[in-house]
Design a protein around this motif. Structure first.
Motif: not given
Length: 930
Positions: A420-439
């Motif tokens: 998750l930290a690797l994903a959030e360090s890259g370019p995520l759109d709004e949906a991606g950030r919301a899903r990251a928050g859920l994870v």
């Protein structure tokens, strides 16, 4: 703690168990015997010692263990055995007393005569055994100091009329005593043991290779699930942790064989044609294989088999990185892309020296197939590897997020947070950030990470406008957290009510609600409007989730919560189905991190259903999964010894079912200890407090400590909306209140109980209500209510409650002076409770029977006389109504073995059917003197 030490019920070993049963019978009969168990490390000697200890009901158990660290300390082993009994030294003849006293530094004197020491030990142990039969278990005799070993040999050769059994376990010979060689397990028993220990799917070729290399050694078999990830079990790959044999690795003397051995080690399937194809790509000829076989390193028959699994691991781990990559590249080139694309992609990934989009794309495509073949954990590993090999930053962030979601779903929480930290360090759109928050919120919730409601609610709100389906699943997690943990779930005041109000405002699906939608809506009504209003919708949701049309995703995501709801509704049928379905779904998904919770949930159902041996097996599995590696012995450990993600909740998942099991058994001291530990842990986590108080109420009601039971039950019902436990505790509070003379408290509890049981309307609910209502009546109506309770509960799967209803009825009959009628009910209650192992309530029934003038004694392991311990256990399960396959599953033996034992039981007892067997066992029990 090794798996075989923790797991009740040995696989196979009938010859060994019969021998130990004979030793136990002889010792109890005053015929002292000694026996040496000899076998290699990990063969199961400790498990056999544990088996004898479990069978030795009514005996005193003494233990000693040889230790290399104390091998040079004279009498160190004897001190372990005799130390607890040195307060009896004054009973020994003077010379023996002086010899033993000086040996252990209790009195001045010169070095004692070894003959006198041996006599003193024999006399002392004989004195102890005359108080109660004594069983001495000595492990690792080959590590004992020489003097202790020789003294034990002296004692063992002179056991005659003492009620004393001596069992010595060793890896080497111990001449002069009867010996039982412990061989490896048969192929069938080994396969059964491996299957029982697995946490996810297993490739048949990998299974065959594991069993072949283990050669029947239980530890070698059981080390595999602890050292390999679910992906490696389903596909192979990494052969395991580094082996501590690098310095003596025979391959170092045969450098020409090392490349071939490395290819064989990197292929988990043991496929001989594949090995030859890969070897040719590396330019290796047949001479290398011949040299390896001549040196005894591998065998090339129907499959490649290493001398032992540690050698396989050592070959792989000691190879240079470039050598391993070359071996994987050769295997990838030799693997048919049409027949096995996923394993080919996995080998290519291990051969890659840097990012490669082609390989990453293949791995991502393989992840979908891996979900079906190896479960969620295997799919997550493919996704994580794909992300690591992805060169494009945006695509790497998306794949890292997908891998994090899969890892979190599989319960690998630490890995999920890293991805998750690797994903959030890259370019995520709004949906991606919301899903990251859920994870992130789900990881916190499932790992017991404190107050997770705000995180779950925030993630759900963010997803509302993006993707309603995961948003509703997040709301379900939030509401479940509030209702399963009760009033301590959050710093929010009345969290269940607040979350329910939020959920009520969220629009549902326009058409065709899913079963999970029904469950969410029902729980929202429960939190907002109370139990009676929610029951119809919750019944509908539970039936839908218990149906055959449930998808794998729905079973995996919701069946655990639905099982808790079914328990809350007193719906024993769906409680059974859903707790089993939850466990099966998590096993199929290979979700190792979620397995302890599923096992614990299933164990709680089996405890209530009266299958205490089955529940004990599940509790042992939880201990093994969340406990220490072999060689460590703390009671409970919270981290995952295999490093695969049971972070944060392992302790709770061991303590809760273990406390309930001990409470229902009536094991006073272990139960009180476990309950105290579980309560401390629950308070620290802010969850599960009511369930622990409810367990103590059951324990105290069984022991007749009714005021304590009432206090514990009152604490349990303090959070009435919490699922499950407060409802069960209300029934305990009614019984405890009546028996302790607090009729007002009992009446208030019954009013709350009745409102919910009548709303639930199930046979279990109405049976419980009828039995507790009868307790409050002193007129003739009480009898009709007791009969109604027994009849209704007889149509349920909750056998403990039915037996308790018979006990309450029998107690009432005796109190109104109907002794003959009371004996019928009390005898049945006693038989059923004793056969299930519900000892405290069984003892209550026994005392009541004695008060009616009937003679009865406690059942023990040897109570059936000419039946062996295994035969008695199988007979007990048979008269409870279990089929041969069900008995086999409970005891981890084959149905054919069950049938064989039952034929022996029928012949010994003189019956031909199970109905006749039940009557015969009852007669035998009733005929025994007090």
């Amino acid at each position: 703690m090794s798996f075989t030490e923790a797991w009740p019920g040995l696989r196979g070993r009938q010859r060994e168990r019969d021998a130990l049963s004979r030793l136990l019978t002889a010792a109890k009969g005053g015929r002292g015997q000694a026996l040496v168990l000899r076998g290699e490390a990990g063969i199961g000697k400790s498990a056999l010692l544990g088996f004898l200890a479990e069978q030795a009901a009514g005996c005193r158990i003494g233990r000693a263990t040889g230790s290399e660290a104390e091998r040079e300390l004279a009498f160190a082993g004897l001190h372990q055995l005799c130390g607890p009994y040195l307060d009896r030294l004054d009973r020994l003849p003077g010379p023996q007393r002086d010899a033993l006293g000086s040996t252990f530094g209790l009195a001045p004197g010169n070095a004692p005569d070894p003959f006198l020491v041996g006599l003193a030990v024999l006399t002392l142990l004989g004195e102890v055994a005359r108080e109660r039969p004594l069983i001495l278990l000595v492990e690792d005799v080959h590590q004992l100091d020489r003097v202790s070993a020789e003294t034990l040999r002296f004692v063992a050769r002179r056991l005659t009329t003492e009620p004393l059994g001596l069992l010595l376990a060793t890896r080497t010979t111990f001449p002069g005593l009867p010996e039982l060689l412990v061989p490896g397990l048969s192929d069938g028993d080994g396969a059964d043991l491996l299957a029982a220990a697995l946490t996810g799917p297993l490739d048949p070729r990998v299974r065959d290779r594991i069993l072949a290399e283990a050669r029947g050694n239980p530890r070698a078999i059981l080390d595999v699930p602890r050292t390999l990830t679910p992906t490696e079990l389903a596909y192979g790959g990494d052969p395991g942790p580094a082996a501590p044999i690098q310095a003596t690795l025979p391959a170092t003397r045969l450098p020409q064989t090392r490349p071939l051995l490395l290819v064989a080690a990197a292929d988990p399937t043991g496929d001989v044609p594949l090995l030859w194809r890969a070897a040719r790509r590396l330019g290796l000829g047949t001479g290398a294989a011949a040299s390896a076989e001549e040196a005894g390193l591998i065998e090339l028959g129907d499959r490649v088999r290493f001398r032992d699994p540690l050698l396989r691991a050592a070959v792989y781990r000691t190879a240079a990185l470039g050598e391993r990559r070359a071996a994987h590249r050769a295997l990838a080139d030799a693997t048919d892309p049409g027949a096995d694309p996923d394993r080919r992609a996995w080998h290519r990934a291990h051969a890659a020296a840097g990012p490669d989009e082609t390989i990453a794309g293949d791995l991502e495509r393989s992840a979908g197939r891996a979900l079906l073949r190896g479960g969620m954990a295997a799919s997550a590993s493919f996704l994580a590897t794909a992300a690591a090999l992805t060169p494009d930053p945006a695509r790497r962030a998306r794949r890292s997020l997908d891998a994090a979601r899969a890892k979190a779903g599989a319960g690998a929480f630490a890995e999920a947070l890293s991805l998750l930290a690797l994903a959030e360090s890259g370019p995520l759109d709004e949906a991606g950030r919301a899903r990251a928050g859920l994870v992130r919120a789900r990881v916190a919730y499932r790992s017991g990470g404190g107050d997770t409601l705000p995180l779950l609610l925030t993630a759900a709100r963010q997803l509302d406008l993006i993707d309603p389906m995961p948003a509703r699943e997040a709301y379900l997690d939030a509401l479940s957290a509030a209702l399963l943990a009760g009033h301590q779930a959050s710093a929010l005041p009345d969290p269940a009510h607040q979350v329910a109000r939020i959920v009520r405002e969220v629009p549902g699906p326009d058409r065709y609600p899913r079963p999970t939608d029904l469950l969410l809506d029902g729980l929202a009504v429960l939190g907002a409007d109370g139990y009676p209003a929610a029951v119809p919708l919750l019944h509908r949701a539970v039936r839908a989730l218990g149906g055959d049309a449930l998808t794998m995703r729905e079973a995996f995501r919701s069946s655990g919560v639905a099982a808790a709801v079914a328990a809350d509704l007193w719906d024993d049928e769906h409680w059974d189905v859903l707790s089993r379905r939850c466990l099966d779904a998590i096993r199929r998904a290979g979700a190792f991190g979620l397995l302890p919770a599923a096992l614990a949930g299933r164990a709680v159902f089996q405890i209530h259903s009266g299958d205490l041996p089955g529940a004990a097996t599940l509790v042992a599995q939880v201990r093994w999964l969340t406990g220490p590696a072999a060689g460590e012995h703390p009671d409970v450990r919270t981290d995952d010894a295999a490093g695969r993600g049971t972070e944060g909740r392992g302790r709770a998942e061991v303590l809760l079912p273990a406390a309930w099991l001990a409470a229902v058994r009536g094991d006073e001291q272990p139960a009180e200890r476990l309950i105290a530990e579980a309560l401390d842990d629950a308070k620290a986590r802010g969850a599960g407090v009511a369930a622990i108080h409810a367990a103590r109420a059951v324990l105290c009601n069984g022991l007749g400590r009714y005021e304590e039971a009432a206090s514990a039950a009152s604490d349990a019902v303090a959070a009435p909306l919490e699922l499950g436990a407060p409802k069960w505790a209300l029934a305990e509070l009614v019984e405890a209140g009546v028996r302790s003379g607090n009729q007002k408290a009992a009446g208030r509890a019954f009013e709350q109980l009745s409102a919910m049981t009548r709303a639930a309307g199930t046979e279990l609910a109405l049976g419980v209500e009828a039995g507790r209502r009868a307790l409050l009546r002193n007129d003739r109506a009480a009898e009709d209510l007791y009969r109604e309770a027994i009849e209704r509960l007889g149509r349920t799967r909750i056998r403990v409650e039915r037996a308790r209803a018979k006990l309450l009825y029998g107690e009432w009959l005796r109190r109104v002076g109907r002794r003959a009628d009371a004996r019928v009910q009390l005898r049945e209650a006693y038989e059923e409770l004793a056969l299930m192992g519900v000892a405290a309530f069984a003892d209550r029934a026994r005392r009541e029977l004695l008060a009616t003038g009937e003679t009865v004694r406690k059942r023990t392991v040897a109570a059936e006389g000419d039946l062996t311990a295994q035969e008695e256990q199988i007979a007990g399960l048979a008269v409870q109504g279990l089929t041969n396959p069900e008995i086999a599953a409970t005891l981890f033996i084959s149905p054919r073995t069950v049938e064989w034992h039952l034929r022996k039981v029928f012949a010994k007892v003189g019956v031909g059917t199970r109905r006749e067997l039940r009557r015969a066992l009852s007669r035998r029990q009733a005929q025994r003197p007090a």
